[in-house]
Design an enzyme around this catalytic site. Structure first.
Site, PDB file in Angstrom:
ATOM      1  N   GLY A  20       0.812  -1.212   0.000  1.00 40.94           N
ATOM      2  CA  GLY A  20       0.000   0.000   0.000  1.00 40.94           C
ATOM      3  C   GLY A  20       0.838   1.250   0.000  1.00 40.94           C
ATOM      4  O   GLY A  20       1.790   1.369   0.760  1.00 40.94           O
ATOM      5  N   ASP A  22       0.115   4.034   1.112  1.00 43.09           N
ATOM      6  CA  ASP A  22      -0.060   4.832   2.317  1.00 43.09           C
ATOM      7  C   ASP A  22       0.904   4.458   3.443  1.00 43.09           C
ATOM      8  O   ASP A  22       0.928   5.116   4.465  1.00 43.09           O
ATOM      9  CB  ASP A  22      -1.507   4.797   2.810  1.00 43.09           C
ATOM     10  CG  ASP A  22      -2.165   3.444   2.688  1.00 43.09           C
ATOM     11  OD1 ASP A  22      -1.552   2.520   2.134  1.00 43.09           O
ATOM     12  OD2 ASP A  22      -3.305   3.322   3.151  1.00 43.09           O
ATOM     13  N   THR A  23       1.724   3.437   3.286  1.00 45.91           N
ATOM     14  CA  THR A  23       2.731   3.107   4.303  1.00 45.91           C
ATOM     15  C   THR A  23       4.150   3.378   3.812  1.00 45.91           C
ATOM     16  O   THR A  23       5.085   3.282   4.585  1.00 45.91           O
ATOM     17  CB  THR A  23       2.651   1.624   4.706  1.00 45.91           C
ATOM     18  OG1 THR A  23       2.903   0.814   3.563  1.00 45.91           O
ATOM     19  CG2 THR A  23       1.315   1.293   5.325  1.00 45.91           C
ATOM     20  N   GLU A  86       1.791  -9.590  -5.428  1.00 51.39           N
ATOM     21  CA  GLU A  86       2.892  -9.969  -4.548  1.00 51.39           C
ATOM     22  C   GLU A  86       2.396 -10.786  -3.363  1.00 51.39           C
ATOM     23  O   GLU A  86       3.019 -11.783  -2.978  1.00 51.39           O
ATOM     24  CB  GLU A  86       3.620  -8.716  -4.056  1.00 51.39           C
ATOM     25  CG  GLU A  86       4.344  -7.994  -5.171  1.00 51.39           C
ATOM     26  CD  GLU A  86       4.851  -6.641  -4.752  1.00 51.39           C
ATOM     27  OE1 GLU A  86       4.990  -6.399  -3.534  1.00 51.39           O
ATOM     28  OE2 GLU A  86       5.104  -5.815  -5.634  1.00 51.39           O
TER      29      GLU A  86
END
Length: 157
Positions: A20, A22-23, A86
């Site tokens: 993500g 956002d991390t 992944e």
């Protein structure tokens, strides 16, 4: 672009996937810089890949070659085809995977059909998320959690 690290130290090969965007600039960055201190050197894919390298070839080879995978989940991780690919490959490989849930609960993770992914891939992604829901992971709440405590918990795994 998704980050992936691989490194071989004695008999340990680790692959880390930040699932993500956002991390990428907070938790993942901290993890990336702290792992060498824990005896697990790590690298960003942009350092390992050269212009012209095929993204999936490189990522798939790293995941299939690792002995331990680390997957960092976030609220937006299921929005990315690359992240889901992944994750599916990590889970299909049947290797040990350390799961970190950053600001998200496993029950909140869902594959959404936006019409751009073949049904077979969607099923593959859903299966991987089901496996995740039945695997013990670490949770981190960025509002109330301590970064150092999260790293200590990871080190114990």
């Amino acid at each position: 672009m998704t980050y992936i690290q691989t490194h071989k130290t004695r008999d340990i090969i680790t692959t880390i996937n930040s699932l993500g965007i956002d991390t990428k600039k907070n938790f993942f960055g901290l993890l990336y810089y702290q792992l060498p201190g824990m005896g697990v050197p790590s690298f960003v894919e942009s350092m390992n890949m050269k212009p012209g390298d095929r993204l999936f070839d490189h990522i798939d080879k790293a995941i299939l070659g690792c002995k331990v995978g680390v997957a960092v989940f976030s609220p937006r991780c299921c929005d990315s085809y690359f992240c889901l690919h992944e994750l599916a490959l990590l889970m299909e490989s049947k290797k040990r995977v350390v799961l970190i849930f950053y600001d998200v609960k496993p029950s909140q993770l869902q594959v959404r059909d936006n019409g751009t992914c073949p049904a077979k891939e969607l099923q593959r992604f859903r299966y991987a998320l089901e496996e995740v829901k039945y695997t013990v992971g670490l949770t981190f709440d960025p509002v109330t959690g301590e970064w150092s405590e999260a790293l200590r918990m990871l080190q114990k795994r």
